[in-house]
Motif scaffolding. Structure first.
Motif, mmCIF file in Angstrom:
data_model
loop_
_atom_site.group_PDB
_atom_site.id
_atom_site.type_symbol
_atom_site.label_atom_id
_atom_site.label_comp_id
_atom_site.label_asym_id
_atom_site.label_seq_id
_atom_site.Cartn_x
_atom_site.Cartn_y
_atom_site.Cartn_z
ATOM 1 N N PRO A 340 0.819 -1.231 0.000
ATOM 2 C CA PRO A 340 0.000 0.000 0.000
ATOM 3 C C PRO A 340 0.841 1.264 0.000
ATOM 4 O O PRO A 340 0.500 2.239 -0.680
ATOM 5 C CB PRO A 340 -0.828 -0.124 1.290
ATOM 6 C CG PRO A 340 -0.822 -1.571 1.617
ATOM 7 C CD PRO A 340 0.511 -2.079 1.162
ATOM 8 N N GLY A 341 1.950 1.276 0.733
ATOM 9 C CA GLY A 341 2.803 2.460 0.754
ATOM 10 C C GLY A 341 3.442 2.724 -0.592
ATOM 11 O O GLY A 341 3.528 3.877 -1.040
ATOM 12 N N LEU A 343 2.308 1.810 -3.635
ATOM 13 C CA LEU A 343 1.307 2.278 -4.591
ATOM 14 C C LEU A 343 0.848 3.692 -4.265
ATOM 15 O O LEU A 343 0.634 4.519 -5.177
ATOM 16 C CB LEU A 343 0.118 1.315 -4.605
ATOM 17 C CG LEU A 343 0.419 -0.104 -5.108
ATOM 18 C CD1 LEU A 343 -0.805 -0.993 -4.970
ATOM 19 C CD2 LEU A 343 0.897 -0.077 -6.551
ATOM 20 N N ALA A 344 0.699 3.997 -2.988
ATOM 21 C CA ALA A 344 0.282 5.345 -2.602
ATOM 22 C C ALA A 344 1.351 6.371 -2.963
ATOM 23 O O ALA A 344 1.036 7.481 -3.410
ATOM 24 C CB ALA A 344 -0.013 5.392 -1.103
ATOM 25 N N GLY A 345 2.624 6.013 -2.788
ATOM 26 C CA GLY A 345 3.700 6.930 -3.149
ATOM 27 C C GLY A 345 3.739 7.202 -4.645
ATOM 28 O O GLY A 345 3.916 8.348 -5.077
ATOM 29 N N ALA A 347 1.177 6.910 -6.820
ATOM 30 C CA ALA A 347 -0.008 7.674 -7.197
ATOM 31 C C ALA A 347 0.102 9.122 -6.739
ATOM 32 O O ALA A 347 -0.242 10.052 -7.484
ATOM 33 C CB ALA A 347 -1.260 7.020 -6.598
ATOM 34 N N GLY A 348 0.590 9.328 -5.521
ATOM 35 C CA GLY A 348 0.715 10.689 -5.016
ATOM 36 C C GLY A 348 1.730 11.504 -5.787
ATOM 37 O O GLY A 348 1.492 12.674 -6.110
ATOM 38 N N VAL A 397 2.951 2.693 6.545
ATOM 39 C CA VAL A 397 2.538 2.954 5.166
ATOM 40 C C VAL A 397 2.851 4.397 4.785
ATOM 41 O O VAL A 397 3.323 4.671 3.667
ATOM 42 C CB VAL A 397 1.032 2.654 4.993
ATOM 43 C CG1 VAL A 397 0.510 3.225 3.680
ATOM 44 C CG2 VAL A 397 0.784 1.154 5.038
ATOM 45 N N VAL A 398 2.616 5.332 5.686
ATOM 46 C CA VAL A 398 2.900 6.741 5.404
ATOM 47 C C VAL A 398 4.393 6.940 5.141
ATOM 48 O O VAL A 398 4.797 7.640 4.203
ATOM 49 C CB VAL A 398 2.419 7.629 6.556
ATOM 50 C CG1 VAL A 398 2.979 9.049 6.428
ATOM 51 C CG2 VAL A 398 0.901 7.677 6.584
ATOM 52 N N ALA A 401 5.317 5.490 1.785
ATOM 53 C CA ALA A 401 4.787 6.337 0.719
ATOM 54 C C ALA A 401 5.637 7.586 0.533
ATOM 55 O O ALA A 401 5.897 8.013 -0.598
ATOM 56 C CB ALA A 401 3.334 6.722 1.034
ATOM 57 N N PHE A 405 7.286 8.658 -2.819
ATOM 58 C CA PHE A 405 6.582 9.804 -3.390
ATOM 59 C C PHE A 405 7.515 10.824 -4.040
ATOM 60 O O PHE A 405 7.308 11.224 -5.189
ATOM 61 C CB PHE A 405 5.760 10.466 -2.281
ATOM 62 C CG PHE A 405 5.348 11.880 -2.574
ATOM 63 C CD1 PHE A 405 4.273 12.143 -3.405
ATOM 64 C CD2 PHE A 405 6.030 12.946 -2.020
ATOM 65 C CE1 PHE A 405 3.887 13.436 -3.685
ATOM 66 C CE2 PHE A 405 5.658 14.245 -2.292
ATOM 67 C CZ PHE A 405 4.575 14.492 -3.118
ATOM 68 N N SER A 461 11.253 1.482 -1.419
ATOM 69 C CA SER A 461 10.213 1.095 -0.464
ATOM 70 C C SER A 461 10.689 -0.024 0.460
ATOM 71 O O SER A 461 10.346 -0.052 1.645
ATOM 72 C CB SER A 461 8.952 0.663 -1.221
ATOM 73 O OG SER A 461 9.215 -0.441 -2.068
#
Length: 528
Positions: A340-341, A343-345, A347-348, A397-398, A401, A405, A461
Motif C-alpha cells: 500500500p505504501g 502504490l500510494a507513493g 499515485a501521489g 505505510v505513510v 509512501a 513519493f 520502499s
C-alpha cells in the motif's frame, strides 16, 4: 521581447509570493502545534529548535561537518559508479540487464545488515559511512540515466552514421546529451539519499557525526534535539536539491527531444524468455560476486555465510522448514505495509506532478513542502511518525509512501517538461486546452520517467519499510534481521537478506514487464 518580459514578471512574482506565504503558513502551524503538544513529547516548535541550535551550535556544527563530508564523498563516488555502469550497459547492450540486475540487488541489501557488515570489513573510520552514502545514491542516478540514454530520436543516430562515426561517438554526442535531463533528475533525488546513507553508516559504531547524535537523542527521548537534527538534515538536503536544480537550468538550454522509450521488437513470449535468461545470468553473477567478496575480505565463516550456507539452511537443513516458516511470516507482515505504501507513493507523486501542470500556482506552495518531507532522514522521523500515527499499518505505510513519493514527483515533473515543443505548437494551433495537451502529449511523454521512478521505488520502499521495522515497529523482516544480528544468528540474518534482495529484484522485473507493455502501446515507432 520586452512585452514578454513584462507579461511574465508578474506571474513569477505571484509564484514567489505564493511560495513565501505557503512556507509562512506551514511555520505558523508548526509553531502552534509544537506548543500545543509540548507535554506529548512528539513535536518541537521551530522556536524551540532554533533555541536548541543556538545553544549547541558548536558540537552540532562539528557533527554536521563530519556527516556532510562523508555524504559528499559518497555522493561523488556513487554517481561516478552510476555513470560508469550506464556507459558499460549502453556500449555493450547485451550486458544491460545484468548490470541493472546486479545494481538492483546490491542496492536492495537492507541497511540493517549492510551497515554492520561494512563496519567489520572497513573497521574504525569513515569507510562504512562513505560506502553507504555511495550505495544509497548510485542506483537512483543509474536508472534515470539509462532511460535518458536510450531515449534519443532516431534521426540523431542517422546523422552520426552519415558522418562515419561509430558507437562511441553515438554514446558521447547523442545518448549522453539526451540523458542530461534525467541525469539531473537523478542527482536531485540522490542528494537527500547521500545524507541519509552517511547518517545510517554512523549508526554502526562511528564516534562522531549526526547519526551518532541521533542515537543519543532517541535514547534520551530528547524531542528538541531529534527535531533539531531532522531540521538541519532537511535544510542541507533542500539546499543541495535547489543547487542541482539551478545548475540544471543553466545547462539545459535547448528544447528537449521526444524521449519516449521505443517498443520492443520481440514479442511478449520472447520478452519473457529473455527475462528468464537475464535473471539466471544475474543470479549467477551475484553468486560469483558473493563468493568472491567472502574470499577477498577473508571474513570469518561464523559471521559471513556463503550462498551454499544459505541454500542449505533454507532447503535441506534439519530445521529448514522452521526457518522458512519464520521468514515467511515476517515477509507477510512486511508486505502488508510495503505494497500500500509503494502504490500510494507512486499515485501521489504522479498525481501531484500532473496537478502542478494544470495549476502552476499550486507548485510554488506545495513543492517546498514535498521537498522537505522527502529530505528529512527517515532514521530521525520514523520513531516520531510512529508515535503520532501508531505502530500499526498507518504509520509505516505513510513512511513508505513518503520514501517513494518524492522520487516519483521529481521524475514525473521532468518527464512532463520533456513534451516536444513542436507537438505542443501543433496543439496550440488548434486551440487545444491545457487538459487536452496534458492527456495527449504530456502524460505520454511522462511515462518513461514514471516507470523509471516505479522501478526505483521498489528498492526504495524495501529500504524504507525495513528501516522503520528496525527502528520503530518491531515487526516484519526488518525487525527479524535486527534481532538475528543482536543474537548472532547469522544464518537467519543472511537468509533474510538474500530473500529480501531476491524479492526486490522480482518486483523490479514485474514493473519492467508492465512498462514494456504500456510503452509498446504509447511509444512512437521512430525512436531507437
Amino acid at each position: 521581447m520586452s512585452s514578454l518580459a513584462v507579461s511574465t514578471a508578474p506571474a513569477g512574482d505571484r509564484a514567489g509570493w505564493g511560495t513565501g506565504i505557503g512556507i509562512l503558513l506551514v511555520l505558523i502551524g508548526w509553531e502552534l502545534a509544537g506548543r500545543a503538544l509540548t507535554d506529548a513529547y512528539v513535536l518541537a516548535a521551530p522556536s524551540q529548535i532554533l533555541a536548541w541550535l543556538a545553544e549547541n551550535r558548536g558540537f552540532m556544527g562539528r557533527a554536521l561537518a563530519e556527516t556532510l563530508g562523508n555524504a559528499v564523498a559518497g555522493f561523488v563516488l556513487g554517481n561516478l559508479a552510476a555513470l560508469v555502469l550506464a556507459g558499460i550497459a549502453l556500449a555493450f547492450p547485451a550486458s544491460q540487464r545484468i548490470v541493472t540486475g546486479m545494481a538492483l540487488v546490491v542496492f536492495c541489501l537492507p541497511l540493517v545488515a549492510t551497515g554492520p557488515i561494512l563496519r567489520v570489513i572497513f573497521g574504525p573510520g569513515d569507510g562504512p559511512q562513505i560506502a553507504l552514502a555511495a550505495l544509497a545514491v548510485y542506483y537512483t542516478t543509474l536508472i534515470p540515466l539509462l532511460v535518458g540514454m536510450r531515449a534519443a530520436p532516431a534521426a540523431w543516430f542517422d546523422l552520426i552514421a552519415s558522418y562515419g562515426r561509430g558507437r562511441m561517438s553515438a554514446l558521447i554526442h547523442v545518448r549522453l546529451m539526451a540523458s542530461l535531463p534525467y541525469l539531473f533528475a537523478g542527482l536531485q533525488i540522490a542528494a537527500p539519499a547521500a545524507f541519509l546513507g552517511a547518517m545510517v553508516g554512523e549508526f554502526t559504531g562511528a564516534e562522531r557525526g549526526m547519526g551518532v547524535l541521533t542515537i543519543r537523542a532517541m535514547r534520551a527521548l530528547d524531542v528538541e534535539m531529534t527535531w533539531a537534527l531532522a531540521t538541519v538534515a532537511t535544510a542541507v538536503a533542500i539546499l543541495a536539491y535547489l543547487a542541482i536544480g539551478a545548475l540544471a537550468r543553466r545547462v539545459l538550454l535547448d528544447a528537449p527531444p521526444i524521449i519516449l522509450a521505443p517498443p520492443r521488437a520481440d514479442g511478449a513470449e520472447a520478452g519473457v524468455a529473455q527475462l528468464v535468461l537475464s535473471l539466471a545470468a544475474v543470479a549467477a553473477a551475484i553468486v560469483a560476486l558473493w563468493w568472491g567478496a567472502l574470499a577477498v575480505f577473508d571474513l570469518n565463516p561464523f559471521f559471513a555465510k556463503g550462498p551454499d550456507d544459505v541454500l542449505r539452511a533454507l532447503v535441506w537443513a534439519p530445521n529448514a522448514a522452521d526457518l522458512r516458516a519464520t521468514l515467511g511470516a515476517a515477509l507477510a507482515e512486511t508486505a502488508v505495509f510495503l505494497l500500500p505504501g509503494y502504490l500510494a507513493g507512486l499515485a501521489g507523486g504522479a498525481g501531484l506532478a500532473i496537478l502542478f501542470v494544470l495549476a502552476p500556482a499550486v507548485a510554488g506552495t506545495a513543492m517546498p513542502l514535498a521537498i522537505a518531507l522527502r529530505s528529512v532522514p527517515i532514521v530521525t522521523t520514523a520513531p516520531l511518525i510512529v508515535l503520532l500515527l501508531g505502530r500499526g499499518a498507518v504509520g509505516t505505510v505513510v513512511l513508505v509512501a513518503i520514501m517513494v513519493f518524492f522520487p516519483t514527483l521529481v521524475a514525473c515533473i521532468h518527464g512532463l517538461r520533456q513534451a516536444p515543443g513542436q507537438v505542443i505548437d501543433v496543439f496550440d494551433s488548434y486551440a487545444a486546452g491545457r487538459l487536452q495537451r496534458l492527456i495527449r502529449v504530456r502524460i505520454p511523454a511522462m511515462l518513461p520517467a514514471f516507470f523509471a521512478a516505479a522501478r526505483m521505488g521498489v528498492p526504495a520502499s524495501v529500504l524504507a519499510v525495513t528501516v522503520v521495522e528496525w527502528l520503530a515497529t518491531g515487526a516484519g523482516i526488518g525487525s527479524l534481521m535486527a534481532i538475528s544480528a543482536s543474537v548472532s544468528d547469522f544464518t537467519l540474518l543472511w537468509s533474510a537478506v538474500a530473500l529480501t534482495a531476491a524479492l526486490s529484484a522480482l518486483g523490479y522485473a514485474a514493473v519492467g514487464l508492465v512498462e514494456a507493455r504500456i510503452l509498446r502501446i504509447y511509444a512512437p515507432e521512430q525512436l531507437v
